[in-house]
Design an enzyme around this catalytic site. Structure first.
Site, PDB file in Angstrom:
ATOM      1  N   GLY A   1       2.748   1.100  10.014  1.00  0.00           N
ATOM      2  CA  GLY A   1       1.697   0.843   9.054  1.00  0.00           C
ATOM      3  C   GLY A   1       0.824   2.008   8.656  1.00  0.00           C
ATOM      4  O   GLY A   1      -0.119   1.814   7.885  1.00  0.00           O
TER       5      GLY A   1
ATOM      6  N   ARG B   1       7.040   3.941   6.335  1.00  0.00           N
ATOM      7  CA  ARG B   1       6.610   4.666   5.139  1.00  0.00           C
ATOM      8  C   ARG B   1       6.119   6.075   5.439  1.00  0.00           C
ATOM      9  O   ARG B   1       6.460   7.027   4.732  1.00  0.00           O
ATOM     10  CB  ARG B   1       5.509   3.857   4.430  1.00  0.00           C
ATOM     11  CG  ARG B   1       5.087   4.426   3.091  1.00  0.00           C
ATOM     12  CD  ARG B   1       4.084   3.526   2.381  1.00  0.00           C
ATOM     13  NE  ARG B   1       4.723   2.352   1.835  1.00  0.00           N
ATOM     14  CZ  ARG B   1       4.606   1.118   2.330  1.00  0.00           C
ATOM     15  NH1 ARG B   1       3.816   0.893   3.351  1.00  0.00           N
ATOM     16  NH2 ARG B   1       5.248   0.118   1.787  1.00  0.00           N
TER      17      ARG B   1
ATOM     18  N   CYS C   1      15.454  -4.869 -19.303  1.00  0.00           N
ATOM     19  CA  CYS C   1      15.135  -5.626 -20.504  1.00  0.00           C
ATOM     20  C   CYS C   1      14.017  -6.624 -20.264  1.00  0.00           C
ATOM     21  O   CYS C   1      14.241  -7.841 -20.312  1.00  0.00           O
ATOM     22  CB  CYS C   1      16.387  -6.311 -21.025  1.00  0.00           C
ATOM     23  SG  CYS C   1      17.606  -5.108 -21.544  1.00  0.00           S
TER      24      CYS C   1
END
Ligand code: PLP
Length: 438
Positions: free
Chosen positions: A243, A284, A356
């Site tokens: 974290g 991360r 799209c």
């Protein structure tokens, strides 16, 4: 070190164009700075290194579920935190030793639990029902796995709700502050002498260090309470989760592993006094800064007075950024077609992806040198949770990911981390063998 990282990044982006890793036929690619990954692992090791304390750093595989990345981390002494049979298979394919694998997931099937215990990998049980299943599967004295409970200290949310795991009503772990819950957890340990670890993970990006520290302190205090009640050191390992947030606004590493470890040492000194082994599960903070996405500008247009660059990096590779842009903003570099920084007056423009739907924008109203057809953009700090969290919208193939190293002579060497997905592979995973017997 950051100057090195920025220098290497510039060389790698130019070399990626020269080698054709990015170009008209391969309009989007991921790059990973292998030296930066090794540096981050070394920083992590140094930050937590404590005489007499055994520390296992397990990488949260969901942050970059790529076999060569795990192989590199394994060589750096890092383990793997896995949360699905797929992540476990990826860690095993990378040769990750079983004693460095930790299984956390809120929805483990009986088969997954049996497989984990048979392999001897560590397991953190999420809830009372999972614990009851383990009661039937664990053979005390025979099971090599270290088993613990995941607790939710309910210390509150960070800035991003979807990645805050320690809220009052979070779906994760044993909710410690519910009436009677802590006593029940203590009893669960006393009744099961084979439970020997305790796990908490307060959340990812957006959770401030002091809140993460509060969560770890709560887990530590609970371990102390359980050990006192047991009259022995029953809990021998505390898993503090991951974290550590990443700074997505500049190349500065802030906060650092050192900042967090120092805060923990000050707030929870008992964690480091040699009575407990430690496990961490960072994702991360190890991989974000070393990675970037390069994408070609296919067209540049204008609508309603707004300049818009239509690139090949959108929701398929930057899913969270596109769907939750305020929580997950990314830095975007404007490059020319050769991968060199573009200059020119800043123009407010949207950087759009290829999908799209109208919201497929990786940056809105961003001031950048005007992007033109054939230019490139680089989405920075995308080494974690971008390459491995592909979204299959519009059947866009998963891009190639390339590791790079820059030699003393400035030569850039690339190695393929993951080949670009082929259209045949894409058709196959889209029911291409239809008609086969179910
Ligand atoms: C996602 C996750 C991690 C890693 O979080 P980062 O923010 O990437 O460090 C660690 N432990 C658990 C249980 C997780 O779910």
């Amino acid at each position: 070190m950051n100057a090195d990282l920025v220098g290497r990044r510039g060389q790698a982006m130019r070399a990626a164009v020269e080698r054709g890793l990015i170009g008209p036929e391969e309009p989007v690619a991921g790059l990973l700075d292998l030296e930066a990954i090794r540096d981050a692992a070394a920083e992590l090791r140094k930050a937590f290194e404590t005489p007499g304390v055994e520390v296992l750093h397990s990488f949260a595989v969901k942050a970059a579920s790529l076999v060569p990345v795990l192989r590199l981390l394994a060589a750096e002494g890092v383990g793997a935190e896995v949360a699905s049979p797929g992540e476990l298979a990826i860690a095993r394919a990378a040769g990750m030793p079983v004693e460095r694998i930790v299984l956390d997931s809120p929805a483990k099937t009986p088969g997954e639990l049996r497989a984990a215990l048979a392999l001897g990998i560590a397991v953190n049980a999420d809830n009372p029902q999972e614990l009851a299943r383990l009661d039937r599967l664990v053979q005390p004295g025979e099971t090599a796995s270290s088993v613990g409970l995941r607790v939710n200290p309910q210390v509150g949310a960070g800035a991003i709700g979807s990645t805050s795991t320690a809220t009052a009503t979070s779906k994760f772990g044993f909710a410690l502050r519910d009436p009677g819950a802590e006593d029940a957890v203590v009893r669960a340990y006393l009744n099961r002498p084979w439970l020997n670890r305790l796990h908490t993970h307060t959340g990812s990006q957006g959770v401030p260090l002091h809140l993460m520290t509060d969560g770890v302190r709560a887990a530590y205090e609970l371990a102390e309470r359980i050990n006192a009640a047991a009259g022995r050191q029953q809990i021998t390992v505390i898993d503090i989760g991951g974290g550590l947030p990443v700074n997505f606004t500049s190349d500065e590493v802030r906060p650092s592993f050192r900042d967090y470890a120092d805060m923990l040492r000050a707030a929870v000194p008992g964690l480091f006094d040699g009575r407990y082994g430690l496990v961490t599960e960072f994702g991360r903070a190890l991989l974000a800064k070393p990675g970037l996405i390069l994408a070609r500008v296919e067209y540049a247009k204008s609508a309603g007075g707004r300049a818009i660059a239509i690139t090949h990096a959108g929701a398929q590779v930057a899913t969270r950024t596109v769907f939750a842009p305020d929580a997950w903003p990314l830095r975007v570099l404007a490059l020319d077609g050769k991968g060199r920084a573009k200059d020119g007056p800043a123009v407010v423009q949207d950087v759009a992806g290829p999908c799209c739907f109208a919201g497929d924008l990786v940056a809105r109203g961003r001031e950048l040198p005007l992007l033109e057809e054939g230019d490139l953009v680089a989405l920075l700090d995308t080494g974690a949770y971008y390459f491995s969290t592909h979204f299959a919208y519009n059947s866009l193939p998963r891009p190639g990911v390339y590791g790079f190293e820059v030699g003393e002579d400035g030569a850039v060497r690339f190695e393929t981390v993951r080949r670009p997905q082929t259209l045949d592979e894409l058709v196959a995973e889209s029911g291409g063998q239809a008609g086969a017997q179910a």
